[in-house]
Motif scaffolding. Sequence first.
Motif, PDB file in Angstrom:
ATOM      1  N   HIS A 133       0.837  -1.206   0.000  1.00  0.00           N
ATOM      2  CA  HIS A 133       0.000   0.000   0.000  1.00  0.00           C
ATOM      3  C   HIS A 133       0.866   1.248   0.000  1.00  0.00           C
ATOM      4  CE1 HIS A 133       0.695   0.957   4.278  1.00  0.00           C
ATOM      5  NE2 HIS A 133       0.636  -0.340   4.487  1.00  0.00           N
ATOM      6  N   ALA A 134       0.203   2.383  -0.152  1.00  0.00           N
ATOM      7  CA  ALA A 134       0.887   3.679  -0.150  1.00  0.00           C
ATOM      8  C   ALA A 134       1.281   4.062   1.273  1.00  0.00           C
ATOM      9  CB  ALA A 134      -0.031   4.749  -0.747  1.00  0.00           C
ATOM     10  N   ALA A 135       2.225   4.968   1.375  1.00  0.00           N
ATOM     11  CA  ALA A 135       2.617   5.498   2.672  1.00  0.00           C
ATOM     12  C   ALA A 135       1.555   6.459   3.186  1.00  0.00           C
ATOM     13  CB  ALA A 135       3.965   6.203   2.547  1.00  0.00           C
ATOM     14  N   ALA A 136       1.731   6.922   4.421  1.00  0.00           N
ATOM     15  CA  ALA A 136       0.742   7.826   5.016  1.00  0.00           C
ATOM     16  C   ALA A 136       0.595   9.115   4.213  1.00  0.00           C
ATOM     17  CB  ALA A 136       1.143   8.146   6.457  1.00  0.00           C
ATOM     18  N   ALA A 137       1.660   9.524   3.513  1.00  0.00           N
ATOM     19  CA  ALA A 137       1.598  10.738   2.701  1.00  0.00           C
ATOM     20  C   ALA A 137       0.929  10.507   1.357  1.00  0.00           C
ATOM     21  CB  ALA A 137       3.006  11.286   2.481  1.00  0.00           C
ATOM     22  N   GLY A 138       0.634   9.245   1.032  1.00  0.00           N
ATOM     23  CA  GLY A 138      -0.069   8.940  -0.206  1.00  0.00           C
ATOM     24  C   GLY A 138       0.813   8.458  -1.337  1.00  0.00           C
ATOM     25  N   ALA A 139       2.132   8.428  -1.131  1.00  0.00           N
ATOM     26  CA  ALA A 139       3.037   7.987  -2.196  1.00  0.00           C
ATOM     27  C   ALA A 139       3.203   6.473  -2.150  1.00  0.00           C
ATOM     28  CB  ALA A 139       4.398   8.659  -2.045  1.00  0.00           C
ATOM     29  N   SER A 140       3.174   5.837  -3.307  1.00  0.00           N
ATOM     30  CA  SER A 140       3.366   4.399  -3.405  1.00  0.00           C
ATOM     31  C   SER A 140       4.778   4.105  -3.895  1.00  0.00           C
ATOM     32  CB  SER A 140       2.356   3.786  -4.386  1.00  0.00           C
ATOM     33  OG  SER A 140       1.041   3.953  -3.905  1.00  0.00           O
ATOM     34  N   ALA A 141       5.447   3.187  -3.210  1.00  0.00           N
ATOM     35  CA  ALA A 141       6.798   2.809  -3.617  1.00  0.00           C
ATOM     36  C   ALA A 141       6.721   1.918  -4.852  1.00  0.00           C
ATOM     37  CB  ALA A 141       7.505   2.090  -2.474  1.00  0.00           C
ATOM     38  N   ARG A 142       7.441   2.260  -5.882  1.00  0.00           N
ATOM     39  CA  ARG A 142       7.455   1.479  -7.114  1.00  0.00           C
ATOM     40  C   ARG A 142       8.588   0.464  -7.124  1.00  0.00           C
ATOM     41  NH1 ARG A 142       2.752   2.316 -10.246  1.00  0.00           N
ATOM     42  NH2 ARG A 142       1.905   4.269  -9.450  1.00  0.00           N
ATOM     43  N   ALA A 143       9.496   0.570  -6.174  1.00  0.00           N
ATOM     44  CA  ALA A 143      10.618  -0.361  -6.091  1.00  0.00           C
ATOM     45  C   ALA A 143      10.939  -0.603  -4.622  1.00  0.00           C
ATOM     46  CB  ALA A 143      11.827   0.189  -6.828  1.00  0.00           C
ATOM     47  N   GLY A 144      11.649  -1.702  -4.352  1.00  0.00           N
ATOM     48  CA  GLY A 144      12.037  -2.012  -2.985  1.00  0.00           C
ATOM     49  C   GLY A 144      10.928  -2.697  -2.212  1.00  0.00           C
ATOM     50  N   ALA A 145      11.207  -2.953  -0.917  1.00  0.00           N
ATOM     51  CA  ALA A 145      10.287  -3.724  -0.081  1.00  0.00           C
ATOM     52  C   ALA A 145       9.463  -2.852   0.855  1.00  0.00           C
ATOM     53  CB  ALA A 145      11.082  -4.747   0.738  1.00  0.00           C
ATOM     54  N   ARG A 146       9.588  -1.554   0.756  1.00  0.00           N
ATOM     55  CA  ARG A 146       8.883  -0.665   1.683  1.00  0.00           C
ATOM     56  C   ARG A 146       7.368  -0.853   1.574  1.00  0.00           C
ATOM     57  NH1 ARG A 146      10.484   4.036   4.349  1.00  0.00           N
ATOM     58  NH2 ARG A 146       8.895   5.631   4.668  1.00  0.00           N
ATOM     59  N   LEU A 147       6.732  -1.092   2.725  1.00  0.00           N
ATOM     60  CA  LEU A 147       5.286  -1.278   2.829  1.00  0.00           C
ATOM     61  C   LEU A 147       4.775  -2.406   1.935  1.00  0.00           C
ATOM     62  CD1 LEU A 147       4.182   2.457   3.085  1.00  0.00           C
ATOM     63  CD2 LEU A 147       4.340   0.771   4.934  1.00  0.00           C
ATOM     64  N   ARG A 148       5.560  -3.465   1.856  1.00  0.00           N
ATOM     65  CA  ARG A 148       5.166  -4.657   1.113  1.00  0.00           C
ATOM     66  C   ARG A 148       5.563  -5.877   1.930  1.00  0.00           C
ATOM     67  NH1 ARG A 148       8.469  -5.357  -2.865  1.00  0.00           N
ATOM     68  NH2 ARG A 148       7.123  -6.777  -3.990  1.00  0.00           N
ATOM     69  N   GLY A 149       4.727  -6.908   1.893  1.00  0.00           N
ATOM     70  CA  GLY A 149       5.066  -8.134   2.610  1.00  0.00           C
ATOM     71  C   GLY A 149       4.151  -9.271   2.202  1.00  0.00           C
ATOM     72  N   ARG A 150       4.617 -10.494   2.464  1.00  0.00           N
ATOM     73  CA  ARG A 150       3.826 -11.690   2.168  1.00  0.00           C
ATOM     74  C   ARG A 150       3.842 -12.617   3.376  1.00  0.00           C
ATOM     75  NH1 ARG A 150       7.469 -15.850   1.133  1.00  0.00           N
ATOM     76  NH2 ARG A 150       9.552 -15.150   0.545  1.00  0.00           N
ATOM     77  N   LYS A 151       2.829 -13.472   3.430  1.00  0.00           N
ATOM     78  CA  LYS A 151       2.681 -14.372   4.567  1.00  0.00           C
ATOM     79  C   LYS A 151       1.858 -15.575   4.149  1.00  0.00           C
ATOM     80  CE  LYS A 151       2.609 -15.725   8.910  1.00  0.00           C
ATOM     81  NZ  LYS A 151       3.810 -16.302   9.534  1.00  0.00           N
ATOM     82  N   THR A 152       2.165 -16.719   4.740  1.00  0.00           N
ATOM     83  CA  THR A 152       1.317 -17.900   4.598  1.00  0.00           C
ATOM     84  C   THR A 152       0.430 -17.986   5.833  1.00  0.00           C
ATOM     85  OG1 THR A 152       2.989 -19.073   3.319  1.00  0.00           O
ATOM     86  CG2 THR A 152       1.276 -20.401   4.351  1.00  0.00           C
ATOM     87  N   PRO A 153      -0.891 -18.045   5.691  1.00  0.00           N
ATOM     88  CA  PRO A 153      -1.767 -18.151   6.864  1.00  0.00           C
ATOM     89  C   PRO A 153      -1.447 -19.384   7.696  1.00  0.00           C
ATOM     90  CG  PRO A 153      -3.023 -17.588   4.909  1.00  0.00           C
ATOM     91  CD  PRO A 153      -1.647 -17.921   4.443  1.00  0.00           C
ATOM     92  N   ASP A 154      -1.880 -19.361   8.953  1.00  0.00           N
ATOM     93  CA  ASP A 154      -1.594 -20.472   9.858  1.00  0.00           C
ATOM     94  C   ASP A 154      -2.453 -21.688   9.518  1.00  0.00           C
ATOM     95  OD1 ASP A 154      -4.146 -20.025  10.906  1.00  0.00           O
ATOM     96  OD2 ASP A 154      -3.423 -18.961  12.668  1.00  0.00           O
ATOM     97  N   ALA A 155      -2.375 -22.712  10.351  1.00  0.00           N
ATOM     98  CA  ALA A 155      -3.074 -23.970  10.076  1.00  0.00           C
ATOM     99  C   ALA A 155      -4.586 -23.806  10.046  1.00  0.00           C
ATOM    100  CB  ALA A 155      -2.681 -25.014  11.119  1.00  0.00           C
ATOM    101  N   GLU A 156      -5.092 -22.711  10.616  1.00  0.00           N
ATOM    102  CA  GLU A 156      -6.531 -22.442  10.599  1.00  0.00           C
ATOM    103  C   GLU A 156      -6.943 -21.577   9.408  1.00  0.00           C
ATOM    104  OE1 GLU A 156      -8.728 -23.762  12.759  1.00  0.00           O
ATOM    105  OE2 GLU A 156      -7.028 -24.907  13.497  1.00  0.00           O
ATOM    106  N   GLY A 157      -5.990 -21.251   8.538  1.00  0.00           N
ATOM    107  CA  GLY A 157      -6.306 -20.387   7.405  1.00  0.00           C
ATOM    108  C   GLY A 157      -6.367 -18.918   7.783  1.00  0.00           C
ATOM    109  N   ARG A 158      -5.809 -18.577   8.945  1.00  0.00           N
ATOM    110  CA  ARG A 158      -5.897 -17.197   9.450  1.00  0.00           C
ATOM    111  C   ARG A 158      -4.625 -16.428   9.113  1.00  0.00           C
ATOM    112  NH1 ARG A 158      -7.248 -17.207  15.489  1.00  0.00           N
ATOM    113  NH2 ARG A 158      -5.309 -18.385  15.523  1.00  0.00           N
ATOM    114  N   TYR A 159      -4.786 -15.185   8.702  1.00  0.00           N
ATOM    115  CA  TYR A 159      -3.653 -14.303   8.425  1.00  0.00           C
ATOM    116  C   TYR A 159      -3.713 -13.097   9.351  1.00  0.00           C
ATOM    117  CZ  TYR A 159      -6.787 -10.987   6.212  1.00  0.00           C
ATOM    118  OH  TYR A 159      -7.781 -10.067   5.999  1.00  0.00           O
TER     119      TYR A 159
END
Length: 199
Positions: free
Chosen positions: A102-128
Amino acid sequence: MPSLTRRRALAGGLAWAAGIAATRAVEAAQQRGLDQFLMPAPPCKDDKLTPAIAPDPPFRSDAPARTSLLEPGVGGPRVRLSGFVLGLTCGRIKGARVDFWHAAAAGASARAGARLRGRKTPDAEGRYRLETVRPGPTPGRARRLSARIEPPGKPALVTELFFPDDPGAARDKLFKPALAMRPVPGAPAGTYAFDFVFD
């Protein structure tokens, strides 16, 4: 005298270990405290499929594995989001890949790098879970979290989640009420829930 020194050293070591254990216990209790606000997911969900939206900026596959997007230099009100990846007929879906950005609090979206980006596998209950900051609006768009969910053996869903109290949603042509996150009753401000539903 050496015996007394050893005792002091042992006592100091035990106190240090006890402090570490207490800190971990507090962190675990805080997590359980948030978990108490989670709505239980039914084995099968009688609901509509989660609508798809083409996000901006688009998905990139190189997000780091993490549930918290908080990092130095990232400011703004905290947002906590949790929910389940579900199927209409198969209930909770395990092993999905869930990406958020997502965008930062100021409204700018990062087009490169890992800032404000992430991934996750939900737990055994399917919860994230996700912890981040409240994004700012971008031109012509409301505040939103972009998401991509890819269950095992199913096509990925790419969509956006909106804040229910954002007045900009009324002006966003892509806003859908079905994609508004739900404030969690009794939870701290900025705590939301949303279930991703597949067929």
